[in-house]
Structure formats: C-alpha cells, structure tokens
Design a protein around this motif. Structure first.
Motif, mmCIF file in Angstrom:
data_model
loop_
_atom_site.group_PDB
_atom_site.id
_atom_site.type_symbol
_atom_site.label_atom_id
_atom_site.label_comp_id
_atom_site.label_asym_id
_atom_site.label_seq_id
_atom_site.Cartn_x
_atom_site.Cartn_y
_atom_site.Cartn_z
ATOM 1 N N ALA A 4 -15.683 -28.213 -75.964
ATOM 2 C CA ALA A 4 -16.096 -27.653 -77.244
ATOM 3 C C ALA A 4 -15.611 -26.212 -77.366
ATOM 4 C CB ALA A 4 -17.619 -27.708 -77.371
ATOM 5 N N VAL A 5 -15.244 -25.829 -78.568
ATOM 6 C CA VAL A 5 -14.823 -24.463 -78.841
ATOM 7 C C VAL A 5 -15.717 -23.889 -79.919
ATOM 8 C CG1 VAL A 5 -12.435 -24.902 -78.192
ATOM 9 C CG2 VAL A 5 -13.136 -25.234 -80.560
ATOM 10 N N VAL A 6 -15.756 -22.586 -80.008
ATOM 11 C CA VAL A 6 -16.541 -21.897 -81.024
ATOM 12 C C VAL A 6 -15.596 -21.361 -82.080
ATOM 13 C CG1 VAL A 6 -18.095 -19.993 -81.520
ATOM 14 C CG2 VAL A 6 -18.356 -21.278 -79.402
ATOM 15 N N GLY A 7 -15.818 -21.761 -83.318
ATOM 16 C CA GLY A 7 -14.963 -21.308 -84.405
ATOM 17 C C GLY A 7 -15.632 -20.208 -85.199
ATOM 18 N N HIS A 32 -16.967 -28.480 -81.680
ATOM 19 C CA HIS A 32 -16.959 -27.025 -81.835
ATOM 20 C C HIS A 32 -18.236 -26.598 -82.550
ATOM 21 C CE1 HIS A 32 -15.483 -28.526 -85.696
ATOM 22 N NE2 HIS A 32 -15.868 -27.375 -86.226
ATOM 23 N N SER A 33 -18.460 -25.307 -82.607
ATOM 24 C CA SER A 33 -19.597 -24.755 -83.335
ATOM 25 C C SER A 33 -19.156 -23.487 -84.036
ATOM 26 C CB SER A 33 -20.771 -24.460 -82.390
ATOM 27 O OG SER A 33 -20.421 -23.417 -81.482
ATOM 28 N N HIS A 34 -20.019 -22.978 -84.902
ATOM 29 C CA HIS A 34 -19.741 -21.741 -85.638
ATOM 30 C C HIS A 34 -20.913 -20.773 -85.477
ATOM 31 C CE1 HIS A 34 -16.428 -23.804 -87.687
ATOM 32 N NE2 HIS A 34 -17.254 -24.791 -87.909
ATOM 33 N N ILE A 71 -23.085 -27.888 -82.076
ATOM 34 C CA ILE A 71 -21.782 -28.452 -81.731
ATOM 35 C C ILE A 71 -21.589 -29.761 -82.485
ATOM 36 C CG2 ILE A 71 -20.357 -29.383 -79.870
ATOM 37 C CD1 ILE A 71 -21.742 -27.453 -77.966
ATOM 38 N N ARG A 73 -18.400 -32.590 -84.480
ATOM 39 C CA ARG A 73 -17.022 -33.004 -84.738
ATOM 40 C C ARG A 73 -16.927 -33.422 -86.198
ATOM 41 N NH1 ARG A 73 -15.051 -37.495 -82.700
ATOM 42 N NH2 ARG A 73 -17.080 -38.476 -82.370
#
Length: 266
Positions: A4-7, A32-34, A71, A73
């Motif tokens: 997972a990446v953080v946007g 990912h998450s923000h 998190i 998709r």
C-alpha cells in the motif's frame, strides 16, 4: 500487487480539492490511502472500490466517502473517469469514520463539476463547498463482502468462481477438482473466509451482477450471466443478502424491479 502507498493531493482554497483521472477497462490502483477524506465518484462509467474484503459498485448515482487514512483500491470493469473530492480534515465538518455510500443527484454532480474549475474565485469556491457538504447524505446499504482465501485449495475454487460466477458445479464437484473431500472443502471454506461455500458464491455472483446492472444491462440477462435461472431468483438472493433491491442499491429507486418484470421472458 505491491504494498500500500499513501497518496497526497495539493492543498487548495477552502476544504476541497477536485481531481479527475481516466481509468481503462480492468485498471486498478494498488492499495493506498490519503491524508485527506475522499469522496470517490464516477464522472463517467462505473467504479469499483474495495476496502479489505468489502466492495462497493459506484455508478454515477452514488459515491463513496473514504475517511482519511483508510486503505482502499479503486478500479473499473469498463472505461471510466474517477472524480475524487479530497477534504482537508481540519477544515471539514463531516466526521464519518467508516466508508459510507452517498447519493449523487443532479445538483451535487453539477457542484462537483463547478468546483473542478481551475480559475474559480475563492469566495465562489467557498460558497459551493458549503453546499456540497450539506448535500452529503448517507445511503442505507451495505457493501458486498468477498473474503479472499489463503489456502491453495480454496483459492483454486475461488479463482474459478471469480472468473466464471455462473459456474453451476456443486461443492462436491469443486472438491473433486481440487483433490479433497466435500467435508474437507466445507471446513476449509468456513475456516478461510468465515462463510460457507454457498454464501461465498452468492456474494461473488451479486458483486459481478452489480457491475453489469450499473452498466445498464437487463436484469434477466444479468441474472443468467451470473448463474441464476430467473430474474426473480436473482432479486430474492440480492434482497436477502444486501437488505435492499438492486434498483435501490444503485439508483435509490425500484426501476430495476420494473425492468425485470418487463424483460423477465427475454
């Protein structure tokens, strides 16, 4: 699938930043998450959003509120345009702590488009943002959970059903295909997914059906394509599992039930 990446998104005037991103058929973002709250909406086409095992289908009539840090998709089964509103938490009065579906009417859709203008004056933007927040109303529906199994034998059965949800084979036939007894596969399914085989397959079928219905396909055709012999059997399974009808789930009305009655003998 990568980690997972953080946007992050750039800060803007007020609390809301609007972003638009085309998605090709079958394209999915990695988990990912923000740092901001996000409202995910399909400007065009139909979106899918997964949070863990929970899955939402988003036609133009609904969006999904994702709290900051969750998190998820996002993807599309057909070409689509993802339109996201990002809300700065410290300047946003909305405090939903769980992913929440939201109805999108004509006024909210127009305001989203309005806020995407690059040269919008600051005072006009702030007024529009206040109305957007006032229009966010949760929809009383639940996501469709399809837990992902880890055991290789259950995974093989799951992959077959995810690829062909209409597959009519019984649990016993699937067990023979992966080289275990019916009793063993029954136990493994519950152990791995928390559901028995029939319930898990029903969730897979309904999830596949939602995307097809959101694209405008007739209920009778969709029912057959995911393994139901009649539209009424499909509608009964949907109500029993989700707690409402497909029409109300996707559009807030009973239009699909009327369509099912009309095209049921197609």
């Amino acid at each position: 699938m990568t980690d997972a990446v953080v946007g992050a998104v750039p800060a803007g005037v007020g609390a809301i930043v609007v972003g638009n991103l085309p998605l090709a058929s079958g394209q999915w973002f990695v988990p990912h998450s923000h740092p901001q709250h996000q409202l995910a909406w399909a400007r065009r086409g139909v979106l899918g959003v997964a949070v863990g095992d929970a899955y939402w289908v988003l036609p133009r009539t609904r969006a999904l509120w994702l709290p900051a840090g969750v998190i998820h998709r996002t993807g599309a089964t057909r070409d689509a345009v993802l339109c996201s509103l990002y809300f700065e938490p410290d300047r946003c009065t909305q405090d939903w702590t769980q992913p929440t579906p939201v109805g999108v009417n004509g006024l909210l859709a127009h305001l989203i488009t309005y806020l995407s203008r690059e040269q919008l004056p600051a005072d006009a933007r702030l007024r529009a943002e206040a109305v957007v927040l006032d229009l966010l109303r949760p929809l009383p529906t639940t996501p469709i959970d399809v837990p992902d199994p880890a055991d290789d034998r259950v995974r093989a059965v799951a992959d077959a059903l995810l690829t062909h949800p209409e597959d009519p084979r019984s649990l016993e036939a699937h067990a023979r295909a992966v080289g275990v007894s019916r009793r063993t596969l029954t136990r493994l399914f519950v152990q791995d997914t928390g559901m028995n085989f029939d319930r898990w397959r029903t969730h897979v079928r309904l999830r596949a059906a939602l995307s097809l219905l959101a694209e405008g396909q007739p209920v009778s055709r969709v029912a057959r394509s995911v393994g139901y012999t009649t539209p009424s059997a499909f509608l009964a399974a949907f109500r029993r599992t989700v707690g409402t009808s497909p029409g109300r789930y996707l559009h807030g009305d009973a239009s699909m039930e009327a369509s099912a009655e009309i095209d049921g003998d197609e």
